[in-house]
Design an enzyme around this catalytic site. Structure first.
Site, mmCIF file in Angstrom:
data_model
loop_
_atom_site.group_PDB
_atom_site.id
_atom_site.type_symbol
_atom_site.label_atom_id
_atom_site.label_comp_id
_atom_site.label_asym_id
_atom_site.label_seq_id
_atom_site.Cartn_x
_atom_site.Cartn_y
_atom_site.Cartn_z
ATOM 1 N N SER A 85 0.838 -1.190 0.000
ATOM 2 C CA SER A 85 0.000 0.000 0.000
ATOM 3 C C SER A 85 0.880 1.251 0.000
ATOM 4 C CB SER A 85 -0.965 -0.045 1.196
ATOM 5 O OG SER A 85 -1.992 0.910 1.055
ATOM 6 N N GLU B 102 -2.099 -2.588 -8.077
ATOM 7 C CA GLU B 102 -3.327 -2.770 -7.308
ATOM 8 C C GLU B 102 -3.661 -1.449 -6.652
ATOM 9 O OE1 GLU B 102 -3.822 -3.210 -3.587
ATOM 10 O OE2 GLU B 102 -1.913 -2.196 -3.324
ATOM 11 N N HIS C 159 -4.728 -5.399 -1.353
ATOM 12 C CA HIS C 159 -5.739 -5.195 -0.309
ATOM 13 C C HIS C 159 -6.844 -6.246 -0.443
ATOM 14 C CE1 HIS C 159 -3.765 -1.243 -0.670
ATOM 15 N NE2 HIS C 159 -4.152 -1.013 0.575
#
Length: 307
Positions: free
Chosen positions: A116, A212, A277
């Protein structure tokens, strides 16, 4: 794109430091994550400011200076074998310029794990230290502490990386074919935000690019991808692996965008590769040469991620 230096694998009893370079960390989740690590016969230690919250901007885990100091102290501690990020959120871009990269290099290669917002550190470690890093679950992540698949794949990567040289995702081909390259990538919005900084690669040329994101509307994903395309950052990329798009629009809509923006690259593209995620997120090593087979949904590393 060249392969990067592989850190050593972990052994039972290894000391690992848990830091919070981005958002604030819930104490209960942190304790649950530490219990998992202790169950692996690791010796986790927490940074002094790991539970801090910034006085003005409550989306930050403490001040920029304290988060940077925690990270640097953990990395430069000779007793620490790996630095695990507690969670993502936002904040790495605010503290990364405060790190002493010469001191980090002098401390020698060791493991960095996170995803992330940690994408900014993955890029910096590749550019500044030439070091393989692990895009994987974080110590206080709910997707880690409650998911056996995520735990087991990370554990195997850390302790027995030769057992996970082939990463089988169950994903399917958006664009069929095989490709070879060096694995890189992370969170799409961070890769776009990092363009032009001294801590980021100039392009993904020669790479197998992992993408992502989370909680983004389709037009925002469009903006990020279009920015990467317009900047020439995707020129020469060898293949693309697409992970999770949690809390984005309906996947059919996201998928149509991914086909529109990436289908014209003329390289293999595989979707739903199972990193990011999502429940049971796989650990993906960045900086290792590999072969992508989009038709079988597999990524095969040339050598184990860790020495």
């Amino acid at each position: 794109m060249k392969e990067l230096l592989r850190p050593a694998r972990l052994a039972p009893g290894a000391r690992v430091a848990v830091v919070a370079p981005s958002g604030p960390v819930p104490e209960q989740r942190l304790q649950a994550g530490l219990d998992v690590l202790r169950g692996w016969d690791l010796d986790p230690v927490t940074a002094p400011h790991v539970l801090d919250r910034h006085g003005t901007f409550d989306y930050l885990a403490g001040t920029d200076a304290d988060r940077a100091a925690d990270f640097q102290a953990a990395w430069c501690d000779p007793s620490v074998d790996a630095v695990l990020c507690a969670r993502g959120g936002y904040g790495v871009q605010r503290m990364v310029d405060l790190l002493d990269w010469e001191a980090l290099r002098a401390a020698g290669p060791k493991l960095l794990v996170g995803f992330s917002d940690i994408t900014a550190l993955h890029e910096a470690f590749a550019v500044r230290l030439g070091l393989v890093t692990l895009h994987g679950p974080m110590a206080a992540g709910v997707d880690f502490i409650k998911n056996a698949r995520a735990q087991e794949h990370l554990k195997a990567t850390l302790f027995a990386p030769e057992t996970v040289r082939t990463i089988a995702s169950g994903g399917t081909a958006l664009v069929p074919g095989r490709a070879r390259g060096v694995v890189l990538g992370g969170c799409l919005c961070l890769l776009a935000a990092e363009l032009g900084t001294s801590h980021a690669r100039h392009s993904a040329r020669g790479g197998l690019l992992c993408l992502e994101d989370v909680g983004e509307e389709t037009y925002r994903l469009d903006r990020y991808l279009t920015q990467l395309l317009r900047a020439g950052w995707l020129d020469g990329v060898c293949g693309v692996l697409l992970g999770s798009w949690e809390r984005c629009d309906a996947y059919d809509r996201v998928r149509a965008l991914l086909v529109d923006r990436l289908g014209g690259l003329g390289v293999p593209v595989v979707e739903e590769f199972g990193f990011g995620h999502c429940d049971g997120a796989l650990t993906i090593p960045f900086g290792v040469a590999a072969e992508l087979d989009a038709d079988t949904g597999t990524l095969t590393l040339d050598e184990p991620a860790l020495r």
